[in-house]
Design a protein around this motif. Structure first.
Motif, PDB file in Angstrom:
ATOM      1  N   SER A 123      26.797   0.781 -40.249  1.00 52.88           N
ATOM      2  CA  SER A 123      27.113   1.107 -41.840  1.00 52.88           C
ATOM      3  C   SER A 123      26.201   2.554 -41.867  1.00 52.88           C
ATOM      4  O   SER A 123      25.451   2.635 -41.242  1.00 52.88           O
ATOM      5  CB  SER A 123      26.684   0.042 -42.898  1.00 52.88           C
ATOM      6  OG  SER A 123      25.092  -0.289 -42.672  1.00 52.88           O
ATOM      7  N   GLY A 124      26.358   3.291 -43.274  1.00 56.99           N
ATOM      8  CA  GLY A 124      26.029   4.464 -43.129  1.00 56.99           C
ATOM      9  C   GLY A 124      24.406   4.490 -43.413  1.00 56.99           C
ATOM     10  O   GLY A 124      23.813   5.378 -42.799  1.00 56.99           O
ATOM     11  N   SER A 125      23.826   3.212 -43.717  1.00 58.98           N
ATOM     12  CA  SER A 125      22.298   3.326 -43.975  1.00 58.98           C
ATOM     13  C   SER A 125      21.695   3.142 -42.497  1.00 58.98           C
ATOM     14  O   SER A 125      20.569   3.405 -42.415  1.00 58.98           O
ATOM     15  CB  SER A 125      21.983   1.921 -44.681  1.00 58.98           C
ATOM     16  OG  SER A 125      22.328   1.022 -43.821  1.00 58.98           O
ATOM     17  N   MET A 126      22.544   3.056 -41.475  1.00 60.48           N
ATOM     18  CA  MET A 126      22.001   3.125 -40.215  1.00 60.48           C
ATOM     19  C   MET A 126      21.861   4.378 -39.520  1.00 60.48           C
ATOM     20  O   MET A 126      21.779   4.689 -38.120  1.00 60.48           O
ATOM     21  CB  MET A 126      22.705   1.963 -39.291  1.00 60.48           C
ATOM     22  CG  MET A 126      22.243   0.698 -39.400  1.00 60.48           C
ATOM     23  SD  MET A 126      21.008   0.113 -39.077  1.00 60.48           S
ATOM     24  CE  MET A 126      20.982   0.055 -37.190  1.00 60.48           C
ATOM     25  N   TYR A 127      22.378   5.405 -39.949  1.00 60.51           N
ATOM     26  CA  TYR A 127      22.222   6.760 -39.766  1.00 60.51           C
ATOM     27  C   TYR A 127      20.663   7.089 -39.401  1.00 60.51           C
ATOM     28  O   TYR A 127      19.905   6.980 -40.200  1.00 60.51           O
ATOM     29  CB  TYR A 127      23.029   7.722 -40.464  1.00 60.51           C
ATOM     30  CG  TYR A 127      22.788   9.050 -39.786  1.00 60.51           C
ATOM     31  CD1 TYR A 127      23.819   9.607 -39.028  1.00 60.51           C
ATOM     32  CD2 TYR A 127      21.959  10.076 -40.569  1.00 60.51           C
ATOM     33  CE1 TYR A 127      23.812  10.973 -38.516  1.00 60.51           C
ATOM     34  CE2 TYR A 127      22.143  11.271 -39.933  1.00 60.51           C
ATOM     35  CZ  TYR A 127      22.970  11.870 -39.135  1.00 60.51           C
ATOM     36  OH  TYR A 127      22.900  13.045 -38.527  1.00 60.51           O
ATOM     37  N   GLY A 128      20.629   7.762 -38.169  1.00 55.27           N
ATOM     38  CA  GLY A 128      19.098   8.388 -38.016  1.00 55.27           C
ATOM     39  C   GLY A 128      18.636   7.869 -36.766  1.00 55.27           C
ATOM     40  O   GLY A 128      18.931   7.062 -35.853  1.00 55.27           O
ATOM     41  N   GLU A 129      17.415   8.751 -36.330  1.00 52.71           N
ATOM     42  CA  GLU A 129      16.645   8.544 -35.080  1.00 52.71           C
ATOM     43  C   GLU A 129      16.285   7.159 -34.765  1.00 52.71           C
ATOM     44  O   GLU A 129      16.241   6.556 -33.829  1.00 52.71           O
ATOM     45  CB  GLU A 129      15.894   9.583 -34.765  1.00 52.71           C
ATOM     46  CG  GLU A 129      16.521  11.093 -34.666  1.00 52.71           C
ATOM     47  CD  GLU A 129      15.412  12.236 -34.217  1.00 52.71           C
ATOM     48  OE1 GLU A 129      14.236  11.685 -34.106  1.00 52.71           O
ATOM     49  OE2 GLU A 129      15.948  13.410 -34.085  1.00 52.71           O
ATOM     50  N   ASP A 130      15.690   6.686 -36.155  1.00 49.76           N
ATOM     51  CA  ASP A 130      15.000   5.408 -35.927  1.00 49.76           C
ATOM     52  C   ASP A 130      15.689   4.210 -36.356  1.00 49.76           C
ATOM     53  O   ASP A 130      15.372   3.044 -36.203  1.00 49.76           O
ATOM     54  CB  ASP A 130      13.916   5.204 -36.955  1.00 49.76           C
ATOM     55  CG  ASP A 130      14.083   5.448 -38.465  1.00 49.76           C
ATOM     56  OD1 ASP A 130      15.382   6.058 -38.653  1.00 49.76           O
ATOM     57  OD2 ASP A 130      13.406   5.018 -39.113  1.00 49.76           O
ATOM     58  N   ARG A 131      17.012   4.413 -36.282  1.00 54.25           N
ATOM     59  CA  ARG A 131      18.155   3.488 -36.420  1.00 54.25           C
ATOM     60  C   ARG A 131      19.071   3.276 -35.419  1.00 54.25           C
ATOM     61  O   ARG A 131      18.882   2.804 -34.556  1.00 54.25           O
ATOM     62  CB  ARG A 131      18.778   3.551 -38.024  1.00 54.25           C
ATOM     63  CG  ARG A 131      17.364   3.743 -38.993  1.00 54.25           C
ATOM     64  CD  ARG A 131      17.950   3.456 -40.444  1.00 54.25           C
ATOM     65  NE  ARG A 131      16.581   3.801 -41.385  1.00 54.25           N
ATOM     66  CZ  ARG A 131      16.726   3.394 -42.328  1.00 54.25           C
ATOM     67  NH1 ARG A 131      17.425   2.779 -42.967  1.00 54.25           N
ATOM     68  NH2 ARG A 131      15.498   3.386 -42.986  1.00 54.25           N
ATOM     69  N   ASP A 152      20.481   5.541 -33.551  1.00 56.19           N
ATOM     70  CA  ASP A 152      20.156   5.921 -32.280  1.00 56.19           C
ATOM     71  C   ASP A 152      19.191   5.212 -31.485  1.00 56.19           C
ATOM     72  O   ASP A 152      19.417   5.318 -30.198  1.00 56.19           O
ATOM     73  CB  ASP A 152      19.708   7.588 -32.531  1.00 56.19           C
ATOM     74  CG  ASP A 152      20.582   8.367 -33.298  1.00 56.19           C
ATOM     75  OD1 ASP A 152      21.892   8.152 -33.315  1.00 56.19           O
ATOM     76  OD2 ASP A 152      20.094   9.674 -33.718  1.00 56.19           O
ATOM     77  N   LEU A 153      18.316   4.817 -32.181  1.00 56.90           N
ATOM     78  CA  LEU A 153      17.270   3.886 -31.282  1.00 56.90           C
ATOM     79  C   LEU A 153      17.916   2.535 -30.949  1.00 56.90           C
ATOM     80  O   LEU A 153      17.593   1.972 -29.812  1.00 56.90           O
ATOM     81  CB  LEU A 153      16.065   3.727 -32.268  1.00 56.90           C
ATOM     82  CG  LEU A 153      14.981   2.879 -31.929  1.00 56.90           C
ATOM     83  CD1 LEU A 153      14.324   3.531 -30.475  1.00 56.90           C
ATOM     84  CD2 LEU A 153      13.757   2.498 -32.746  1.00 56.90           C
ATOM     85  N   VAL A 154      18.855   1.936 -31.599  1.00 57.76           N
ATOM     86  CA  VAL A 154      19.539   0.533 -31.130  1.00 57.76           C
ATOM     87  C   VAL A 154      20.475   1.316 -30.059  1.00 57.76           C
ATOM     88  O   VAL A 154      20.183   0.173 -28.741  1.00 57.76           O
ATOM     89  CB  VAL A 154      20.617   0.206 -32.305  1.00 57.76           C
ATOM     90  CG1 VAL A 154      21.553  -0.806 -31.687  1.00 57.76           C
ATOM     91  CG2 VAL A 154      19.836  -0.291 -33.355  1.00 57.76           C
ATOM     92  N   LYS A 155      20.983   2.162 -29.701  1.00 55.57           N
ATOM     93  CA  LYS A 155      21.657   2.611 -28.472  1.00 55.57           C
ATOM     94  C   LYS A 155      20.563   2.829 -27.401  1.00 55.57           C
ATOM     95  O   LYS A 155      20.864   2.172 -26.336  1.00 55.57           O
ATOM     96  CB  LYS A 155      22.502   3.894 -28.691  1.00 55.57           C
ATOM     97  CG  LYS A 155      23.630   3.856 -29.725  1.00 55.57           C
ATOM     98  CD  LYS A 155      24.044   5.306 -29.912  1.00 55.57           C
ATOM     99  CE  LYS A 155      25.052   5.275 -30.737  1.00 55.57           C
ATOM    100  NZ  LYS A 155      25.611   6.704 -31.098  1.00 55.57           N
TER     101      LYS A 155
END
Length: 618
Positions: free
Chosen positions: A268-276, A278-281
């Motif tokens: 979802s949109g709230s997961m956008y970002g380097e600590d979200r 991107d870090l999951v990947k």
């Protein structure tokens, strides 16, 4: 903007001062099962009596968990920011019987202070709506789209610390193990960001269990080794510390069963970002190096709708899996249709005889994964756990993080709970300690310490507040305990007061006689019950303990564990912190050999930051 922030803080302080006070309720009730619809018993009656006292339930306590009780519990969970299941899990019970439990009319009370007798204006910078009080006292947020700058919407379960228990009145201390470490990772992230750590974010056992210790390995025929040590307590001159350490057997990689893993990823949109996202990947890509070619990987993404990205792909096809991960993008709301249900369907489809079947949920805390309610979600997770598919929860991001809900979900799924704030933490969770994360070697593990009143006058378990259970349930195999994974360690600390000490509490009096201690020289006996994975019957292991030498200053395992525990007491501003200080913690750490252990070295650095933070004007 500045005035608004000041008003908000004023309101929050007013609310904190007005919290209802119910003394020591958490200590008075020990629950050891998840109570739900149609259950019966004295524990249900106690829950009903508490819900009646808080105004959520009308009528009398019957001891039968009926629809009215379920509805009342749902209302309580909603009011207190808990996972809304309608079931009384350990986290819900911890809040229900705590001093911070909110009454049904909690918010309505503040209309008397002018907090809601208001006009509503929109705070355009955050998308939140605030209520302007008639008395000009403060501004309270009544609806929030995103966390306001400087304001955290994070949620933690209330921690109610127990006091000392007289060994003359109650010799037994019983609890289930907890090997989660998410609390420490969150605390570390806050310290590094220069934030104050909320007291309820501090869980002593998770801080202790984050680190490795030098414990004895398992003896032949036993699932884990046991280490017990005593030393003087650094923050309480009247007490000693007792350390209990378990070391689980480590299954060699070539001998482990195949993994059937489903990555369920919030996009979802709230997961956008380097600590979200991107870090999951990066986290899941790191994990691929720890998998065998015969393991299988599936990926389900959920946002406005769920999407099966890949399914049943052998881990040998790393490029294909990495491309699938790289294709994920964060956008949309979190109204998904059936993400978790789809993930379980795929896990069932690729399960093989003897395989380890597990879903890894990666999210920033929004648990809307397509089911009609959080209760449906918890029941599904619990049902699938019984069918052999467990759930590991990986938390990312901050600001709107729901720690209490994430921990509860992992508890229902009989899985681990990690908070991933850096790629190094991802490596720890999914590579270095992958065996412990995925491969269970002992289930329903419970510990019971039987203190000898002739040697120990009183005791206090440090941490494990939501894992304490009734002594009678230790031998009851129908009551769940915790799980221990391959190579896992478990650490527990007790403060103990020796018999004959001036600090010993008065012995409890009974009109029917006084307990007379025996003549045994043993201080205590540690008993452990654990099930072999797949078994319905537990095995019992007992370890009497008598120190070889008079307890001295903490050293080795005990010294570092004491430093961690003392830090936790300070962060929590515990009523039992005694003479604790960061200077004392630093002195303990100076006597520890942490060289080469990056996690312990990092802890030393964090304590230095905390000491500097303590010296800043408040």
């Amino acid at each position: 903007m500045k005035n608004t922030f000041v008003k908000l803080i004023t309101a929050l302080l007013a609310l904190m001062l007005a919290l209802p006070c119910v003394s020591a309720l958490a200590e008075a009730h020990a629950f050891s099962r998840i109570c739900k619809l149609n259950d019966q018993g004295d524990d249900v009656r106690a829950i009903q009596e508490r819900l009646i006292a808080l105004g959520y339930l009308e009528g009398e306590a019957t001891g039968v968990f009926d629809k009215d009780t379920e509805a009342a519990l749902l209302a309580f969970q909603d009011m207190n920011g808990l996972l809304e299941t309608g079931m009384a899990d350990a986290i819900t019970l911890g809040v229900l019987f705590s001093e911070s439990a909110k009454e049904k009319d909690y918010w309505a009370k503040y209309a008397n202070y002018g907090l809601y007798d208001v006009e509503v204006e929109e705070a355009t910078e955050s998308g939140a709506f605030y209520a302007e009080p008639a008395m000009g006292m403060a501004m309270m947020p009544v609806a929030t789209a995103m966390p306001k700058a400087g304001f955290s919407a994070e949620e933690y379960s209330r921690v109610s610390e127990p006091g000392f228990t007289s060994a003359m009145g109650s010799q037994l201390s019983t609890f289930s193990v907890d090997v989660d470490t998410a609390a420490y990772a969150q605390i570390r992230a806050k310290i590094l960001r220069g934030e104050r750590v909320p007291a309820d974010a501090v869980q002593v056992e998770q801080m202790l269990n984050y680190f490795s210790y030098d414990y004895a390995g398992p003896a032949d025929g036993e699932p884990f080794g046991v280490t017990m040590e005593t030393a003087k307590c650094p923050w309480n001159e009247d007490a000693l510390l007792l350390l209990i350490g378990l070391q689980a057997e480590a299954v060699r990689d070539e001998n482990r069963p195949d993994y059937n893993l489903v990555f369920l990823i919030d996009t979802s949109g709230s997961m956008y970002g380097e600590d979200r996202l991107d870090l999951v990947k990066r986290a899941f890509m790191l994990m691929l190096d720890a998998l065998k070619p015969t393991d299988t990987v599936s990926i389900v993404a959920y946002a406005s709708m769920d999407r099966v990205v890949i399914e049943g792909v052998p881990a040998s096809e790393k490029t294909r899996i990495m491309e699938a991960l790289n294709s994920l993008e964060a956008h949309g709301s979190t109204n998904g249709s059936a993400g978790l249900t789809r993930a379980y369907e795929i896990a069932d489809r690729y399960a093989r005889e003897g395989s380890v079947n597990r879903i890894l949920l990666a999210t920033d805390g929004d648990l809307n994964v397509g089911l009609t309610s959080e209760g449906d979600l918890a029941r599904l997770v619990q049902e699938k756990k019984e069918a052999g598919v467990k759930l590991t929860v990986l938390g990312f991001g901050y600001g709107n993080y729901k720690d209490n809900k994430m921990e509860a979900l992992a508890l229902y799924g009989d899985g681990n709970y990690w908070y991933i704030d850096t790629v190094y933490e991802a490596r720890k969770a999914l590579v270095t300690e992958a065996g412990g994360t995925f491969l269970t070697v002992a289930e329903d593990v419970k510990l019971q310490v039987d203190f000898n009143p002739a040697k120990i006058a009183a005791f206090r378990l440090v941490g494990y507040e939501d894992r304490v259970m009734a002594a009678e349930d230790f031998a009851n195999d129908d009551v769940d305990g915790g799980m221990i994974g391959s190579g896992h360690q478990v650490t527990a600390l007790y403060e103990i007061i020796p018999a004959g000490s001036d600090a010993a509490p008065d012995d409890p009096q009974s009109r029917y006689g006084t307990f007379v201690p025996g003549n045994s020289a043993e201080w205590l006996t540690l008993s452990i019950r654990a099930k072999t994975p797949g078994s319905e019957v537990s095995n019992l292991y007992s370890y009497p303990f008598l120190p070889e030498d008079e307890p001295g200053e903490p050293a080795g395992n005990m010294r570092f564990a004491a430093a961690v525990a003392e830090t936790a007491l300070l962060l929590r501003d515990s009523a039992h912190k005694g003479s604790a200080s960061y200077q004392n913690v630093q002195a303990l750490l100076q006597g520890c050999d942490v060289a080469g252990d990056v996690y312990k070295e990092e802890f030393v650095y964090l304590v230095n930051l905390l000491q500097r933070q303590e010296e800043l004007p408040r």
